[in-house]
Design a protein around this motif. Sequence first.
Motif, PDB file in Angstrom:
ATOM      1  N   UNK A  75      30.855  11.394 119.825  1.00  0.00           N
ATOM      2  CA  UNK A  75      31.496  11.947 118.514  1.00  0.00           C
ATOM      3  C   UNK A  75      32.909  12.302 118.644  1.00  0.00           C
ATOM      4  N   UNK A  76      33.870  11.741 118.184  1.00  0.00           N
ATOM      5  CA  UNK A  76      35.214  11.858 118.687  1.00  0.00           C
ATOM      6  C   UNK A  76      35.730  13.021 117.773  1.00  0.00           C
ATOM      7  N   UNK A  77      35.482  12.677 116.454  1.00  0.00           N
ATOM      8  CA  UNK A  77      35.849  13.614 115.469  1.00  0.00           C
ATOM      9  C   UNK A  77      35.015  13.426 114.004  1.00  0.00           C
ATOM     10  N   UNK A  78      34.840  14.511 113.440  1.00  0.00           N
ATOM     11  CA  UNK A  78      33.734  14.477 112.215  1.00  0.00           C
ATOM     12  C   UNK A  78      32.748  15.026 112.333  1.00  0.00           C
ATOM     13  N   UNK A  79      31.630  14.692 111.106  1.00  0.00           N
ATOM     14  CA  UNK A  79      30.378  15.365 111.089  1.00  0.00           C
ATOM     15  C   UNK A  79      29.309  14.248 110.422  1.00  0.00           C
ATOM     16  N   UNK A  80      28.182  13.933 111.080  1.00  0.00           N
ATOM     17  CA  UNK A  80      27.448  13.055 110.300  1.00  0.00           C
ATOM     18  C   UNK A  80      25.895  13.168 110.842  1.00  0.00           C
ATOM     19  N   UNK A  81      25.597  12.038 110.927  1.00  0.00           N
ATOM     20  CA  UNK A  81      24.021  11.978 111.501  1.00  0.00           C
ATOM     21  C   UNK A  81      23.774  10.567 111.881  1.00  0.00           C
ATOM     22  N   UNK A  82      22.801  10.477 112.871  1.00  0.00           N
ATOM     23  CA  UNK A  82      22.374   9.283 113.428  1.00  0.00           C
ATOM     24  C   UNK A  82      20.789   8.921 112.923  1.00  0.00           C
ATOM     25  N   UNK A  83      20.378   8.014 112.630  1.00  0.00           N
ATOM     26  CA  UNK A  83      19.028   7.974 112.378  1.00  0.00           C
ATOM     27  C   UNK A  83      18.201   6.773 113.213  1.00  0.00           C
ATOM     28  N   UNK A  84      17.474   7.346 113.998  1.00  0.00           N
ATOM     29  CA  UNK A  84      16.970   6.506 115.374  1.00  0.00           C
ATOM     30  C   UNK A  84      15.516   6.455 115.102  1.00  0.00           C
ATOM     31  N   UNK A  85      15.037   5.080 114.817  1.00  0.00           N
ATOM     32  CA  UNK A  85      13.759   4.910 114.532  1.00  0.00           C
ATOM     33  C   UNK A  85      13.151   5.748 113.318  1.00  0.00           C
ATOM     34  N   UNK A  86      13.826   6.080 112.320  1.00  0.00           N
ATOM     35  CA  UNK A  86      13.441   6.732 111.222  1.00  0.00           C
ATOM     36  C   UNK A  86      13.724   8.094 111.307  1.00  0.00           C
ATOM     37  N   UNK A  87      14.261   8.682 112.406  1.00  0.00           N
ATOM     38  CA  UNK A  87      14.208  10.203 112.519  1.00  0.00           C
ATOM     39  C   UNK A  87      15.853  10.544 112.426  1.00  0.00           C
ATOM     40  N   UNK A  88      16.416  11.359 111.715  1.00  0.00           N
ATOM     41  CA  UNK A  88      17.647  11.881 111.423  1.00  0.00           C
ATOM     42  C   UNK A  88      18.152  12.813 112.721  1.00  0.00           C
ATOM     43  N   UNK A  89      19.327  12.661 113.254  1.00  0.00           N
ATOM     44  CA  UNK A  89      19.890  13.782 114.191  1.00  0.00           C
ATOM     45  C   UNK A  89      21.347  14.028 113.459  1.00  0.00           C
ATOM     46  N   UNK A  90      21.459  15.314 113.468  1.00  0.00           N
ATOM     47  CA  UNK A  90      22.777  15.824 112.898  1.00  0.00           C
ATOM     48  C   UNK A  90      23.743  15.633 114.052  1.00  0.00           C
ATOM     49  N   UNK A  91      25.282  15.372 113.974  1.00  0.00           N
ATOM     50  CA  UNK A  91      26.080  15.123 115.221  1.00  0.00           C
ATOM     51  C   UNK A  91      27.384  15.903 114.573  1.00  0.00           C
ATOM     52  N   UNK A  92      27.708  16.361 115.830  1.00  0.00           N
ATOM     53  CA  UNK A  92      29.385  17.132 115.512  1.00  0.00           C
ATOM     54  C   UNK A  92      30.172  16.268 116.846  1.00  0.00           C
ATOM     55  N   UNK A  93      31.434  16.927 116.615  1.00  0.00           N
ATOM     56  CA  UNK A  93      32.407  16.494 117.633  1.00  0.00           C
ATOM     57  C   UNK A  93      32.033  16.783 118.779  1.00  0.00           C
ATOM     58  N   UNK A  94      32.217  15.912 119.751  1.00  0.00           N
ATOM     59  CA  UNK A  94      31.899  16.090 121.400  1.00  0.00           C
ATOM     60  C   UNK A  94      30.428  15.719 121.634  1.00  0.00           C
ATOM     61  N   UNK A  95      29.554  15.572 120.607  1.00  0.00           N
ATOM     62  CA  UNK A  95      28.163  15.131 120.877  1.00  0.00           C
ATOM     63  C   UNK A  95      28.049  13.649 121.568  1.00  0.00           C
TER      64      UNK A  95
END
Lengths: 260, 260, 260, 260
Positions: free
Chosen positions: C196-216
Motif C-alpha cells: 500500500x503506497x498511499x490511502x486506506x482500504x481493504x483486501x478480501x481474500x477468499x471471502x475474508x476482509x483485511x483492512x490496509x493502510x499506507x506501508x502495509x
Amino acid sequence: MGPRETAPEHRHSQNAFRFVVEGEGVWTVVNGDPVRMSRGDLLLTPGWHFHGHHNDTDHPMAWIDGLDIPFCQQNDVGFFEFGSDRVTDYATPRFSRSERLWAHPGLRPLSGLRDTVSSPIGAYRWECTDRALSEQLLLEEEGQPATVEPGHAAVRFVNPTTGGDVMSTIRCEFHRLREGTKTPDRQEVGSSVFQIFEGRGSVILDGKAHTLEKGDLFVVPSWVAWSLEAESEFDLFRFSDAPIIERLDFARTFIGGREA
Amino acid sequence: MGPRETAPEHRHSQNAFRFVVEGEGVWTVVNGDPVRMSRGDLLLTPGWHFHGHHNDTDHPMAWIDGLDIPFCQQNDVGFFEFGSDRVTDYATPRFSRSERLWAHPGLRPLSGLRDTVSSPIGAYRWECTDRALSEQLLLEEEGQPATVEPGHAAVRFVNPTTGGDVMSTIRCEFHRLREGTKTPDRQEVGSSVFQIFEGRGSVILDGKAHTLEKGDLFVVPSWVAWSLEAESEFDLFRFSDAPIIERLDFARTFIGGREA
Amino acid sequence: MGPRETAPEHRHSQNAFRFVVEGEGVWTVVNGDPVRMSRGDLLLTPGWHFHGHHNDTDHPMAWIDGLDIPFCQQNDVGFFEFGSDRVTDYATPRFSRSERLWAHPGLRPLSGLRDTVSSPIGAYRWECTDRALSEQLLLEEEGQPATVEPGHAAVRFVNPTTGGDVMSTIRCEFHRLREGTKTPDRQEVGSSVFQIFEGRGSVILDGKAHTLEKGDLFVVPSWVAWSLEAESEFDLFRFSDAPIIERLDFARTFIGGREA
Amino acid sequence: MGPRETAPEHRHSQNAFRFVVEGEGVWTVVNGDPVRMSRGDLLLTPGWHFHGHHNDTDHPMAWIDGLDIPFCQQNDVGFFEFGSDRVTDYATPRFSRSERLWAHPGLRPLSGLRDTVSSPIGAYRWECTDRALSEQLLLEEEGQPATVEPGHAAVRFVNPTTGGDVMSTIRCEFHRLREGTKTPDRQEVGSSVFQIFEGRGSVILDGKAHTLEKGDLFVVPSWVAWSLEAESEFDLFRFSDAPIIERLDFARTFIGGREA
C-alpha cells in the motif's frame, strides 16, 4: 524441359518452387543437392539458393514454376548471380539429402536448431501428400474433426523449423474434395493460382461457373468471391501470396459473406 | 502395468510423457484417442488432457513416466480432475487419430492452423526416430553436415505447429553415438535424465566415469560437466527441463570449457 | 540502508528490483550507472548486472527488494560473482544514463535495436507513474476507454524493446482505485505481493476482509480469490511471478467466477 | 491545407503518416480523437482508421504525407470507405487522448495489453524527439555508448506494444548529425525518403554529392550507396519501406562495403 537437357546453375533473391504436373526422371540440383522430380511433388528453390536441372531421360517433362518475381520487381529487392556452367552433381538419388535430414515427422536434427527463413525440406513427395489427404477423409467418415469443412480435406506445405509457410512470400497448399462437395463462398485479400491435378469440377468466380479438368489452371484475384464444386473426387494444388498479405497485416477473409 | 489392467482416466495441469522401455500391447487413451505403446515410442499426455491406460495382453510392460511435478508444486500451478472410471475407448488401432492427422512431414492440416501449446502428435514412433538417426550417420559418412559433432547423431522431438519443444516444460531428445565416439565436456543450466536404450558406454560426470548398460538411468544436475563415451553403438533417450530455463532466459552452455 | 553507508558491488543470475517506499538520497550503481532512488520509483537490477548502493545522506532509507530467489534455488540456475569492493561511481546525477537513452515514449535509439531480455530502463520515476494513472482516471471521466474497470486505473512497467514484462521472471504494476471503488473477485494462477503506497482500504481474500493502510504489504497466493475495496483514493504497487506462469503456459484467470 | 479549411473524414486500408514541416493550428481527427499538428511532430493514421482534418487558424500549413499506396495497388489489398462529411470533433486539445493514455515511457495501460498492429500513439512530439537526440550526443561526449556511430544520433519511432515499427509497412526515423560528421557508405535493400528538417549538408548518392538545405527532400533507391555529410548540425526525418523488406526476409545491408 527436353530430353537429356541441362540448365546451368544460377541463383536469385526471388523465391521459387516447382510443382510437377507430368513426367519423371529430372533432378533439380539445389545448392549441390540433387532432388528427384516426380508427378505430384513440390520442390523448393528458396531465394539465393543455387539451382540447375538435368533431364536424365529421353522424355520431356512439365512442371509449374512459381516465383515471386512481380513482387520483387515492384519492390526492387532483386539480386542475381551465375554459378557453375553445368549442374554440380549428376547423381540421381531417390531422396535428396535435405529430405533424409529433415523429412521425419516431429523430429528435428540437433544440427538444425536455428530456424530458417525457408523450409529446409527440398521436396514434398506426392505419396505423403496423398496419404495425409486420404487420412483426413477417413477420419471424417469416423466422425472425427479433421477436414476444413465437410468433404474438403486440405494440407498446407510448411517449414518444419517454424510450422509456417515454406517460403516468406509464397504459400503452397493441396486440396481434395469428395465427389459432390460444394464449398462455401470465400473472399480473401491476396491472389491465388490453382492447378487441377486430378478429377473434374468447377470454380464459381464472382457468381460465374467455369468447368475444370485435369491440367487446367485458374487464378482467383484478390477479394473475388470463389467456391469449388466437385463432379468427381477433385484434387487441386494451390499457391498464393498469402504470406505477404499476412505478414504486412492486410489479411481479411469472408466465408459465406461473414468475416471469418 | 500388469496384464489385463486398466488405469482410470484423469487429467492434471502437469505435462507428462511416457517413453516405452519394454513390452508391447498397452494403449494409452488420451482425450479419447487410443495410442499404441511399443518399445522406443514416445507418448505425450500434455497438461489438462484426460488420459487412462489399458493393457490388452497377458504380459507386463515398462515405461518411463516423466512429469513436471516438482516445478508445478513449487510454483503452485496444479489442478486435478477425475474423468471416466474406465478408459473411454478400448479399440487397439495401429496408429492413433492424432498421428493420422499430424504425423506427415512438412504437411499441416488446414483444420489445424492455430498453434498449440503442446504437440498435437500423440506418439513419436521408434521406426521414425531410428531412421532419422541412421540417416544422419550415413550423411556424415558421405561428408555432409548432419550430426551434432563427429559420430554423434541426435534429434529433438518437436511440436509441428511451432518447431519448438513438445511441451512447455519438458524437452525430449534421442541421441545415438557411433562406437568409439567421445563427446566434448558440456555444462548447461538445467538438469537432464538419460535412459540407455541400447548399447554400452559411460558418462563422465564432473570428471568421474560411470559405466552404463541398456536400461540404466542417470541424471545430469545443472551445471555439472558431462560427456559420453560409446563402447558400442550407443542409443540414449534424454529428457530435461530446458524449455523452462530457456523461456525464462537462464540458459547458458559451455562446451569444452568455452561459452557456446 | 543506514546514513553514509556503502554496499559493495556484486552480481547474480537472479533478477531483482527495488521499489522505494521511503526516503531520498541513495544511488544504486548498476553496471556502472548511478541511479537515484526516490519515493515511488521502481529500479531494476536484472540478472547478471553488477550493482551496489551508496547513501549520500544522513538519513536512513527504506525500499522493497524483490528477487526471484525461490524460483532460482528450486531450479538450480544461480550464479554469483563479486565485483568492486566499493561502488564504481559516486556521482549523484538526477537521471541515470539508461533513462537519458531509453525513457522517451515511443522512441528507440538506433544504437539499441537488438531486443533485450530485461528492460534497459534503470528507473521508472514516480512522477511518470502518477501522471499515467491520473490521465486514465481523467479519460474515464470524459467517457473514454482507459481504465481496467470502472474506477480502477493501472499500468504495467514494461521493457520498451518488446512491450513485455521488465524482467523474465517478475511482473511489476501500479494500481490506483478511486475512493469507493470495489473490484470484482479475481482468481489467478501465480502469486502476487502488494504494497500500500498511499490511502486506506481493504483486501478480501477468499471471502475474508483485511483492512490496509499506507506501508502495509500483503500476499495473494495462487488461485485464492481476491478483490480490493478503496476507502480513500488507494495506490498499490504490485509484483508477481506472472511472467513465469505465462511463459510456461500455466496461466488461467477467473473474474467474477468466469474464465477471463 | 488552407486557412479555416476542413477535409471530410474517410478511411482506407493503406497506412499513412504526416510529418509536419511548417505551421501550427491544424488538428487531425483520427477515429474521433483530435490530434494537434505542430512543426516536427509525426502523426499516424494507420490502415482502416477514420481521419479528417480541420485548420483552426488563418494561416496555411505544410506537411509530408507518407502512404504505402504503391505497395497496396501492386498487391491489390486496398479498401476505402467514407465517414462523416465533417470531422467528428472540433476540439483543440494540447494532447490527444491516445498520447494521454500511451505516451508514458515504459508504462503500459492494463486496459491495453493486447498488442496492436500499428502504434496506438497518435502523435510523436518534436520536444521528445529533440530531447532524445540531444541526450544521445551528450552521452557520447561523456564517453558513453549512445549514438549509431560517432557524431550520428538517431531514433526510430516505435509501437510501444511491441517495440517494433509504428506501422506494418512504413518505418519512420529521425537522424541528427553533429557539424562536420561524415557517415560511412551504406547500401540497403528497400528505398528511403529523407526530409531536411534543419541545417545544411550533403548526401553522396552512388559517389555523387548533392547539397541539401532545410526543406529539401531526397530519395535513396534500393541498393544505391549513400552517405551524409553535415556542414552544420544537421536534422533529417526519414521514412522507408524497411518493414516490408524485413518481414519478407529480403533485408541485406552493407556498411563501408561489408555486410553488416
